[in-house]
Design an enzyme around this catalytic site. Structure first.
Site, PDB file in Angstrom:
ATOM      1  N   ASP A 200       0.888  -1.159   0.000  1.00 29.54           N
ATOM      2  CA  ASP A 200       0.000   0.000   0.000  1.00 29.54           C
ATOM      3  C   ASP A 200       0.926   1.208   0.000  1.00 29.54           C
ATOM      4  OD1 ASP A 200      -1.631   2.177   0.566  1.00 29.54           O
ATOM      5  OD2 ASP A 200      -2.963   1.036   1.866  1.00 29.54           O
ATOM      6  N   HIS A 201       1.106   1.819  -1.174  1.00 26.48           N
ATOM      7  CA  HIS A 201       2.171   2.818  -1.297  1.00 26.48           C
ATOM      8  C   HIS A 201       1.954   4.021  -0.379  1.00 26.48           C
ATOM      9  CE1 HIS A 201      -0.777   4.439  -4.213  1.00 26.48           C
ATOM     10  NE2 HIS A 201      -0.246   5.602  -3.921  1.00 26.48           N
ATOM     11  N   GLU A 239      -8.702  13.824  -6.051  1.00 24.69           N
ATOM     12  CA  GLU A 239      -7.940  13.973  -7.285  1.00 24.69           C
ATOM     13  C   GLU A 239      -8.676  14.940  -8.200  1.00 24.69           C
ATOM     14  OE1 GLU A 239      -5.754  10.168  -8.655  1.00 24.69           O
ATOM     15  OE2 GLU A 239      -7.673   9.457  -7.870  1.00 24.69           O
ATOM     16  N   HIS A 263      -6.211   2.516   1.324  1.00 22.73           N
ATOM     17  CA  HIS A 263      -5.500   3.718   1.768  1.00 22.73           C
ATOM     18  C   HIS A 263      -6.181   4.387   2.968  1.00 22.73           C
ATOM     19  CE1 HIS A 263      -3.238   3.087  -1.751  1.00 22.73           C
ATOM     20  NE2 HIS A 263      -3.934   3.818  -2.583  1.00 22.73           N
TER      21      HIS A 263
END
Length: 509
Positions: A200-201, A239, A263
């Site tokens: 999970d970046h 976004e 996230h």
């Protein structure tokens, strides 16, 4: 007296505690995808450029392409030149390129996997990788079973004593609880739990890690980090772009599965968790898992959730298409591009404090933040007009793009009268530290090679997250089309109404 345990959250560049990978290599499946070319390959170069990879590090690409080793090396070279964070240095590239190999084939090709095994064995001899290899599956989850099955069939998961084999998988980790369990079973059949790294970046971002540092390294915040002082928490990932060319992936997945399940619930867990006994992986996992086990949904999902699809209109000074007009999207699609939910954490610390999570595309701006909004002072000994503009104190943790924190509080306006107004105190990473933060993938790939898992969610966390989201998705499935919202704004009206019913409003980042 024994030395204190090393802190795994410390920056790997810290000279007092160098974290340099030992002999190893990485096999990359899905080398032609955007993730590989824009994130994984540049991160590998950046690690090498910072001296954090061993001299004999090897990178093996696997794809259905008629390439030779030098062709793949050129692909990596171009990706590095275009997307690497650090400067390009010829001597670093030359050393890295010597360990680059390519194996052509598809996931059902036994001959290709036999060649992959021979390639890895040759690298062990030529580059000194010592049998240590990570298999990075930058591919759709539907192919995970095929690849790990081939790895097992051809002995690629076998290891000698003292060496290791690990597998790295990208989200989504399934599309519901049942598929997540099936996927976990597939991985567990081949790799032991400690050898499976789910990326999970967001957990690799400096500011996300700073939530732990801010909470547990400072006595200032923890005494008021509870329901006695916190009014509510807002977690936002917005976004300003549409889905672009991702219709094949996004339509049918949607905002909630794409972002909230992983996230945002991970961010919620870090904000709400109790202090771990250490920053070791098991200690962090236990506390995050306790939070996810304690999350409850409000009874009226129709009043505590909102979803929407962006419509056609103007955003950023240009005319943009609506979601249903995007290439590859079905006109009858009910996939949400905006999702907002209200969650409760049923613990003594957080009893009665709502956590509002929202994410969407084509919103007002690109931003990810956690806002901890505090209760108003119980008594204000000022005149009726002195605090007209005063709102709640808030601590805002900015994850991207301007990493840092902002503290909002009331202060007296200069002058002879007592007038109170909101002001902010700002901390920005860029202004406080001279060294640039590493990209999330640098940190996470290095942790894979080191076998250091504190920032990777375990399968228990994944399944608990789906347990939270599945009832919401089932509810929405019977509600028809999502509400349309204007691009460049902040989502559908139902999201505002959700907070208005609680006497609150969304922050405007």
């Amino acid at each position: 007296m024994t030395d204190a345990a090393p802190n795994p959250l410390r920056d790997p560049r810290d000279r007092r505690l160098p974290r340099i990978a030992g002999p190893c290599g990485l096999v990359l499946f899905g080398v032609t995808g955007d993730l590989s070319t824009k994130k994984v390959m540049p991160a590998i170069y950046d690690l090498a450029n910072r001296g954090l990879l061993p001299p004999g590090f090897s990178l093996v690409g696997f794809a259905r392409r008629d390439w030779a080793n030098q062709d793949f090396a050129q692909i990596v070279h171009d990706a590095v030149k275009r997307h690497a964070r650090t400067e390009f240095r010829e001597e670093v590239w030359k050393q890295l390129a010597e360990g680059i190999r390519f194996v052509p084939g598809d996931f059902a090709d036994d001959v290709a996997f036999a060649k992959l095994r021979r390639t890895i064995e040759e690298l062990d001899q030529e580059r000194g990788t010592a049998g240590n290899h990570a298999f990075y599956l930058s591919i759709p989850p539907k192919f995970f079973g095929d690849v790990v099955g081939q790895l097992k069939e051809h002995g690629l998961t076998e290891r000698d004593e003292g060496s290791w084999r690990r597998v790295v998988v990208e989200k989504p980790f399934g599309h519901d609880l049942a598929s997540a369990r099936e996927l976990n079973a597939v991985l567990a059949d081949v790799f032991p739990t400690g050898s499976v790294f789910r990326i999970d970046h967001y957990l690799g971002k400096e500011t996300v890690q700073n939530i732990l540092a801010m909470r547990f390294a400072n006595e200032l915040f923890e005494p008021i980090w509870n329901a006695n002082y916190v009014d509510h928490v807002q977690i936002t990932m917005a976004e300003d772009i549409g889905i672009g060319g991702r219709a094949g992936y996004y339509d049918g997945i949607g905002a909630a599965r794409d972002v909230i399940q992983n996230h945002l619930l991970q961010l919620l867990a870090l904000v709400a968790m109790e202090e771990p006994t250490s920053f070791a992986a098991d200690s962090l996992r236990i506390e995050k898992q306790k939070v996810l086990e304690s999350v409850v949904l409000p009874r009226r999902l129709d009043l505590s959730t909102a979803r929407g699809q962006y419509a056609a209109g103007w955003a950023g000074g240009e005319k943009v298409r609506g979601f249903l007009e995007e290439d590859g999207v079905k006109k009858s699609s009910t996939t949400e591009t905006y999702a907002a939910v209200k969650l409760l954490v049923d613990t003594r610390r957080w009893a009665g404090v709502p956590f509002y999570l929202r994410t969407g595309k084509r919103l007002g701006r690109r931003v990810t933040e956690v806002a901890v909004v505090f209760k108003r002072a119980p008594h204000l000994p000022f005149g009726p007009t002195a605090t007209e503009e005063l709102t709640h104190n808030a601590l805002v943790i900015r994850v991207q793009p301007d990493e840092g924190m902002t503290l909002r509080f009331g202060s007296k306006v200069p002058g002879t009268q007592m007038e109170i107004r909101d002001v902010t105190m700002d901390f920005a990473y860029g202004g406080s530290f001279t060294e640039a933060s590493p990209e999330a993938y640098e940190r996470l790939i290095l942790d894979v090679l080191l076998g250091d898992p504190p920032l990777f969610p375990r399968h228990e966390e994944v399944e608990l997250s789906w347990k939270i989201l599945d009832p919401i998705m089932e509810h929405w499935a019977g509600q028809g089309r999502p509400e349309q919202y204007e691009p460049g704004m902040w989502g559908p009206s139902t999201a505002d109404e959700m907070l208005a019913r609680d006497g609150r409003t969304w922050r405007r980042p």
